[in-house]
Each structure stands twice: as structure tokens, then as C-alpha cells.
Design an enzyme around this catalytic site. Structure first.
Site, PDB file in Angstrom:
ATOM      1  N   LEU A   1      -8.042   4.084   1.060  1.00  0.00           N
ATOM      2  CA  LEU A   1      -6.635   4.382   0.799  1.00  0.00           C
ATOM      3  C   LEU A   1      -6.484   5.660  -0.022  1.00  0.00           C
ATOM      4  O   LEU A   1      -7.206   5.875  -0.990  1.00  0.00           O
ATOM      5  CB  LEU A   1      -6.003   3.226   0.018  1.00  0.00           C
TER       6      LEU A   1
ATOM      7  N   GLU B   1       3.463  11.066   2.904  1.00  0.00           N
ATOM      8  CA  GLU B   1       3.536  12.021   4.008  1.00  0.00           C
ATOM      9  C   GLU B   1       4.385  13.221   3.575  1.00  0.00           C
ATOM     10  O   GLU B   1       5.397  13.063   2.890  1.00  0.00           O
ATOM     11  CB  GLU B   1       4.180  11.390   5.245  1.00  0.00           C
TER      12      GLU B   1
ATOM     13  N   ASP C   1      -2.695  16.749  16.881  1.00  0.00           N
ATOM     14  CA  ASP C   1      -1.400  16.079  16.693  1.00  0.00           C
ATOM     15  C   ASP C   1      -0.913  16.338  15.262  1.00  0.00           C
ATOM     16  O   ASP C   1      -0.363  15.463  14.609  1.00  0.00           O
ATOM     17  CB  ASP C   1      -1.554  14.579  16.962  1.00  0.00           C
TER      18      ASP C   1
HETATM   19  N1  LIG Z   1      -6.203   6.472   4.435  1.00  0.00           N
HETATM   20  C1  LIG Z   1      -4.887   6.338   4.263  1.00  0.00           C
HETATM   21  N2  LIG Z   1      -4.362   6.329   3.017  1.00  0.00           N
HETATM   22  C2  LIG Z   1      -3.046   6.178   2.827  1.00  0.00           C
HETATM   23  N3  LIG Z   1      -2.150   6.008   3.799  1.00  0.00           N
HETATM   24  C3  LIG Z   1      -2.593   6.011   5.075  1.00  0.00           C
HETATM   25  C4  LIG Z   1      -3.975   6.186   5.377  1.00  0.00           C
HETATM   26  N4  LIG Z   1      -4.113   6.126   6.712  1.00  0.00           N
HETATM   27  C5  LIG Z   1      -2.880   5.937   7.224  1.00  0.00           C
HETATM   28  N5  LIG Z   1      -1.945   5.868   6.247  1.00  0.00           N
HETATM   29  C6  LIG Z   1      -0.494   5.629   6.388  1.00  0.00           C
HETATM   30  O1  LIG Z   1      -0.226   5.014   7.635  1.00  0.00           O
HETATM   31  C7  LIG Z   1       0.609   5.829   8.437  1.00  0.00           C
HETATM   32  C8  LIG Z   1       0.175   5.778   9.889  1.00  0.00           C
HETATM   33  O2  LIG Z   1      -1.160   6.221  10.011  1.00  0.00           O
HETATM   34  P1  LIG Z   1      -1.568   7.285  11.112  1.00  0.00           P
HETATM   35  O3  LIG Z   1      -3.048   7.430  11.056  1.00  0.00           O
HETATM   36  O4  LIG Z   1      -0.777   8.525  10.954  1.00  0.00           O
HETATM   37  O5  LIG Z   1      -1.214   6.513  12.458  1.00  0.00           O
HETATM   38  P2  LIG Z   1      -0.011   6.692  13.517  1.00  0.00           P
HETATM   39  O6  LIG Z   1       0.858   7.824  13.071  1.00  0.00           O
HETATM   40  O7  LIG Z   1      -0.707   6.950  14.791  1.00  0.00           O
HETATM   41  O8  LIG Z   1       0.691   5.395  13.504  1.00  0.00           O
HETATM   42  C9  LIG Z   1       0.490   7.214   7.834  1.00  0.00           C
HETATM   43  O9  LIG Z   1       1.633   7.983   8.075  1.00  0.00           O
HETATM   44  C10 LIG Z   1       0.289   6.909   6.365  1.00  0.00           C
HETATM   45  O10 LIG Z   1       1.516   6.649   5.731  1.00  0.00           O
END
Ligand SMILES: Nc1ncnc2c1ncn2[C@@H]1O[C@H](COP(=O)(O)OP(=O)(O)O)[C@@H](O)[C@H]1O
Ligand SMILES: [Mg+2]
Length: 282
Positions: free
Chosen positions: A180, A185, A217
């Protein structure tokens, strides 16, 4: 998810393993193949599949024979089970986000502390589209989804330590586990030093390029920021810099970022100059 997980016995687990092992060859894995792999009679497998179908873990279909495939939920439960078995995840928490192509959960890992589990679901609802049918033949969407998760995990593995990305912890089936990051974002925050942040992002794109990877992306939705820095996330679309589409994807990624900063912070940079900087041609 947790309730589903608890409702599975050893026989069910073996059936899910058998579906996973055979899904590369069959859109619906036949009962006899599952029976053979588990050493259980076909009648018992059929009964168990009825139960799993009722739980929406498998989708069962009669053609010349009864066959089964995973639903998105089923594939996710299967992947979670494997992650728990290998001690990568000890407890699943709340949903952090749900998009068209993934569902993301908070989780705990004894080894890594707070982690994020991303369950991929690429191609799931739109799989019947003509274009995809042509491209992938009769491959089930679960195959595409597992591929997408693997691609993301491999990209993170390659980049971690070289560029600012979440630490990859594990991959199983359609699930990718990362550490985490306590950041938000880019599109959610109003930053006070946009010039610095933009430069940091471009530097990350440059580092990823030097490591042979283009995100594919990239946008304000896939960049996390806090007062310590920036992180690039969400890599299932990533391509190798040798890919025929690489230059096009790179330019699109850079343009997305530049456009966002211009629109939001009135900061302007020349795309051509930035591309040269990233490719180290200056
Ligand atoms: N390692 C991480 N630490 C904190 N937040 C994360 C992490 N991975 C994903 N997230 C959160 O989850 C959301 C979705 O993850 P993401 O990898 O962008 O997948 P998608 O956009 O394809 O659904 C991200 O916008 C972020 O808010
Ligand atoms: Mg994203």
C-alpha cells in the site's frame, strides 16, 4: 468474498484447481477432466459443480458434456485462496475501488504489512464483441484476465527499484498484490508545486523507458502523489519499448500528462522536447 471463501471444502478446492489448470485448453473444462485430476467420481464432481454454480463461483454449461468455467467472483476467490495458502495475504479488508477492469481491496499481509489486492477482470462484460472474438478465438475471458494480471505483475517486478512504483508482493490467477502507498490519485489533489510534480512524473516515465517499459495507460488517474513524491500504478496495458506500438503509446502517455497539467495548472511544455528528454536524445 470471505463468506464464499469459507464455504469451500477440499473437494471444491481441487475442482477449482482443475478448472484453472485446464482453462487454457477448454472454454468449459469437462467434468471428466476435473474428475481425473481430483481422483473423484464424475457424479460427485457434477454435484459439487451444481453447488459451485449456485454460489456463482463457476458457470456450468452442457454441450456434449458438462463443463465448467470460472465466473469473475470464482476466479477471484480461487486466486485469494492461493495467496492465503502461500502466506502473501492474511486478511482481506474493504473495497478501495471498483473499476470496469478491476476490483481493488485493502488487505493485510504478515510479511509485508498493509497491502493492496487487485483482482483483474479484463474482457469480462464485453468479451462477446466481434473484435475480441476474432483476436482471441474461443479463449475464455478468464484467460485474458489472468494474462492481464501477469503482465502487470511482471512490469512491476521489472520496474521496482528502478522507478517509483508500488512494491510487487505476489501474483496468483487474476490477483496482483502490491504494498500500500499512502498517497492520492493526482486528479484528486490540488498541488501547490505543479512544476516540480510534473518534472518528477516525466522523470519516472524516462526511468521506465530506460528500463524497457511503456505504461500504455498513463493519466492523472494512474499517478499517486503525496508530500514525499509520485508513484506510477496500474500496469496491465504496459508494453515493451521494442513493441511495434511502443512509440505511439509513449507519446499518448506523455500527452495525457502534459494536457492534464496544462488544463489544470496552466503549465505548458513542448511535447517534442519532452519526448526527446524521455528517450535521452537531448
Ligand atoms: N499500491 C497501491 N497503493 C495505494 N493505492 C492503490 C495501490 N494500487 C491501487 N491503488 C488504488 O486503487 C485504484 C485502482 O487501482 P488501479 O491499479 O489503477 O486499477 P484500475 O484503474 O484498473 O481499476 C487506484 O486508483 C488507487 O486509488
Ligand atoms: Mg487505474
Amino acid at each position: 468474498m470471505i463468506e464464499l471463501y469459507r464455504g469451500l471444502d477440499r473437494k471444491d478446492e481441487c475442482i477449482l484447481n482443475a478448472i484453472f489448470d485446464n482453462m487454457w485448453d477448454f472454454e468449459y473444462v469437462p467434468v471428466h477432466a476435473i474428475a481425473r485430476e481430483c481422483g473423484i467420481s464424475e457424479e460427485k464432481i457434477e454435484l459439487a459443480l451444481k453447488k459451485l454454480g449456485g454460489m456463482r463461483i463457476t458457470e456450468n454449461k452442457y454441450t456434449e458434456y458438462l463443463g465448467a468455467s470460472f465466473t469473475f467472483k470464482g476466479l477471484s476467490v480461487f486466486s485469494l485462496k492461493r495467496l492465503v495458502n502461500k502466506n502473501a495475504v492474511s486478511m482481506l479488508g474493504n473495497i478501495m475501488g471498483e473499476g470496469k477492469e478491476s476490483v481493488v481491496y485493502n488487505a493485510m499481509s504478515e510479511r509485508y504489512g498493509e497491502v493492496v489486492v487487485k483482482f483483474h477482470r479484463v474482457g469480462y462484460p464485453s468479451f462477446k464483441k466481434v473484435k475480441e472474438k476474432r483476436d482471441y478465438g474461443s479463449l475464455h475471458y478468464t484467460v485474458l484476465t489472468v494474462r492481464s494480471a501477469k503482465r502487470e505483475y511482471n512490469a512491476l517486478k521489472k520496474l521496482y527499484g528502478y522507478a517509483s512504483v508500488p512494491q510487487p508482493v505476489a501474483w496468483e490467477g487474476n490477483a496482483v498484490v502490491t504494498r500500500l502507498i499512502d498517497a492520492k490519485e493526482l486528479f484528486r489533489v490540488k498541488i501547490s508545486n505543479p512544476g516540480d510534480v510534473l518534472d518528477m512524473i516525466l522523470e519516472e516515465i524516462k526511468k521506465m523507458y530506460a528500463r524497457g517499459i511503456i505504461h500504455g495507460d498513463l493519466s492523472q488517474f494512474n499517478i499517486l502523489v503525496n508530500s514525499d513524491g509520485v508513484w506510477i500504478i496500474d500496469f496491465p496495458q504496459s508494453v515493451d519499448t521494442k513493441d511495434p506500438m511502443a512509440q505511439e503509446y509513449l507519446e499518448r502517455d506523455v500527452k495525457n500528462v502534459l494536457d492534464y497539467f496544462e488544463r489544470t495548472y496552466r503549465l505548458k511544455k513542448d511535447l517534442k522536447e519532452v519526448m526527446k528528454y524521455i528517450k535521452d536524445e537531448t
